[in-house]
Design a protein around this motif. Sequence first.
Motif, PDB file in Angstrom:
ATOM      1  N   VAL A   5       6.913   3.332  -2.507  1.00  0.00           N
ATOM      2  CA  VAL A   5       6.257   2.546  -3.704  1.00  0.00           C
ATOM      3  C   VAL A   5       5.037   3.531  -4.458  1.00  0.00           C
ATOM      4  O   VAL A   5       4.153   3.991  -3.828  1.00  0.00           O
ATOM      5  N   THR A   7       2.672   3.587  -7.976  1.00  0.00           N
ATOM      6  CA  THR A   7       2.000   2.639  -9.132  1.00  0.00           C
ATOM      7  C   THR A   7       0.787   3.381  -9.611  1.00  0.00           C
ATOM      8  O   THR A   7       0.349   4.314  -8.847  1.00  0.00           O
ATOM      9  N   ALA A 125       8.869  -4.550  -2.826  1.00  0.00           N
ATOM     10  CA  ALA A 125       8.477  -5.411  -3.912  1.00  0.00           C
ATOM     11  C   ALA A 125       7.256  -6.046  -3.648  1.00  0.00           C
ATOM     12  O   ALA A 125       6.346  -5.854  -4.485  1.00  0.00           O
ATOM     13  N   LYS A 126       6.811  -6.398  -2.629  1.00  0.00           N
ATOM     14  CA  LYS A 126       5.307  -6.977  -2.201  1.00  0.00           C
ATOM     15  C   LYS A 126       4.250  -5.984  -2.303  1.00  0.00           C
ATOM     16  O   LYS A 126       3.187  -6.494  -2.886  1.00  0.00           O
ATOM     17  N   ARG A 128       4.516  -3.155  -4.027  1.00  0.00           N
ATOM     18  CA  ARG A 128       4.388  -2.957  -5.507  1.00  0.00           C
ATOM     19  C   ARG A 128       3.397  -3.817  -6.132  1.00  0.00           C
ATOM     20  O   ARG A 128       2.633  -3.618  -6.845  1.00  0.00           O
ATOM     21  N   LYS A 129       3.798  -5.117  -6.144  1.00  0.00           N
ATOM     22  CA  LYS A 129       3.028  -6.175  -6.581  1.00  0.00           C
ATOM     23  C   LYS A 129       1.488  -6.044  -6.328  1.00  0.00           C
ATOM     24  O   LYS A 129       0.706  -6.090  -7.045  1.00  0.00           O
ATOM     25  N   ALA A 130       1.190  -5.989  -5.083  1.00  0.00           N
ATOM     26  CA  ALA A 130      -0.324  -5.791  -4.454  1.00  0.00           C
ATOM     27  C   ALA A 130      -1.038  -4.616  -5.048  1.00  0.00           C
ATOM     28  O   ALA A 130      -1.999  -4.682  -5.265  1.00  0.00           O
ATOM     29  N   ASN A 131      -0.154  -3.404  -4.846  1.00  0.00           N
ATOM     30  CA  ASN A 131      -0.880  -2.219  -5.574  1.00  0.00           C
ATOM     31  C   ASN A 131      -1.024  -2.275  -7.029  1.00  0.00           C
ATOM     32  O   ASN A 131      -2.025  -1.777  -7.398  1.00  0.00           O
ATOM     33  N   THR A 132      -0.239  -2.812  -7.687  1.00  0.00           N
ATOM     34  CA  THR A 132      -0.496  -3.183  -9.132  1.00  0.00           C
ATOM     35  C   THR A 132      -1.869  -3.891  -9.326  1.00  0.00           C
ATOM     36  O   THR A 132      -2.700  -3.546 -10.103  1.00  0.00           O
ATOM     37  N   THR A 133      -1.823  -4.945  -8.511  1.00  0.00           N
ATOM     38  CA  THR A 133      -3.074  -5.899  -8.814  1.00  0.00           C
ATOM     39  C   THR A 133      -4.499  -5.153  -8.264  1.00  0.00           C
ATOM     40  O   THR A 133      -5.391  -5.227  -8.939  1.00  0.00           O
ATOM     41  N   ASP A 134      -4.198  -4.436  -7.219  1.00  0.00           N
ATOM     42  CA  ASP A 134      -5.408  -3.765  -6.810  1.00  0.00           C
ATOM     43  C   ASP A 134      -5.860  -2.688  -7.790  1.00  0.00           C
ATOM     44  O   ASP A 134      -7.182  -2.287  -8.080  1.00  0.00           O
ATOM     45  N   ARG A 136      -5.437  -2.642 -11.051  1.00  0.00           N
ATOM     46  CA  ARG A 136      -6.029  -3.429 -12.053  1.00  0.00           C
ATOM     47  C   ARG A 136      -7.380  -3.820 -11.677  1.00  0.00           C
ATOM     48  O   ARG A 136      -8.344  -3.907 -12.575  1.00  0.00           O
TER      49      ARG A 136
END
Length: 145
Positions: A5, A7, A125-126, A128-134, A136
């Motif tokens: 993953v 990001t 998938a989880k 990727r979502k967590a890394n994107t949030t982190d 940000r």
Amino acid sequence: MSVDVRTEIVIDAPRDEVAAYAADPSKAPSWYANIKSVEWETPPPLAVRSKIAFVAEFLGRRLAYTYEIVEYVPGERLVMRTAEGPFPMETIYTWTTEGAGTRMTLRNRGTPTGFTKLAAPLLAAKMRKANTTDLRTLKTLLDQH
């Protein structure tokens, strides 16, 4: 099946500043939502062979693991690995200058074992979502408007 993953985000702050903050393990709980605690197993400062213990929560599970720093070029690249638990993983940070700011790339890769092997697509998938949030959150902390 392996998980890989990647990001990235552009942060409006100098590269050395972004890299110094992101590479400081003691700062991880301030921008990683899932990391609950960090403890140095070797004395600071961060260097190749440093070991840092993390406690995290991911997908409703408590995870305790120790990362070893395997490569560190301040302001450019940090690579850490863990061989523990059901998901041995490598995490790579890279920082490059982007205009007046910094592009930070966060990459997690590894090969799940045991029960986590079956969930590799969901894990990716989880993550990727967590890394994107982190990323940000890190951007919000460091942006200089």
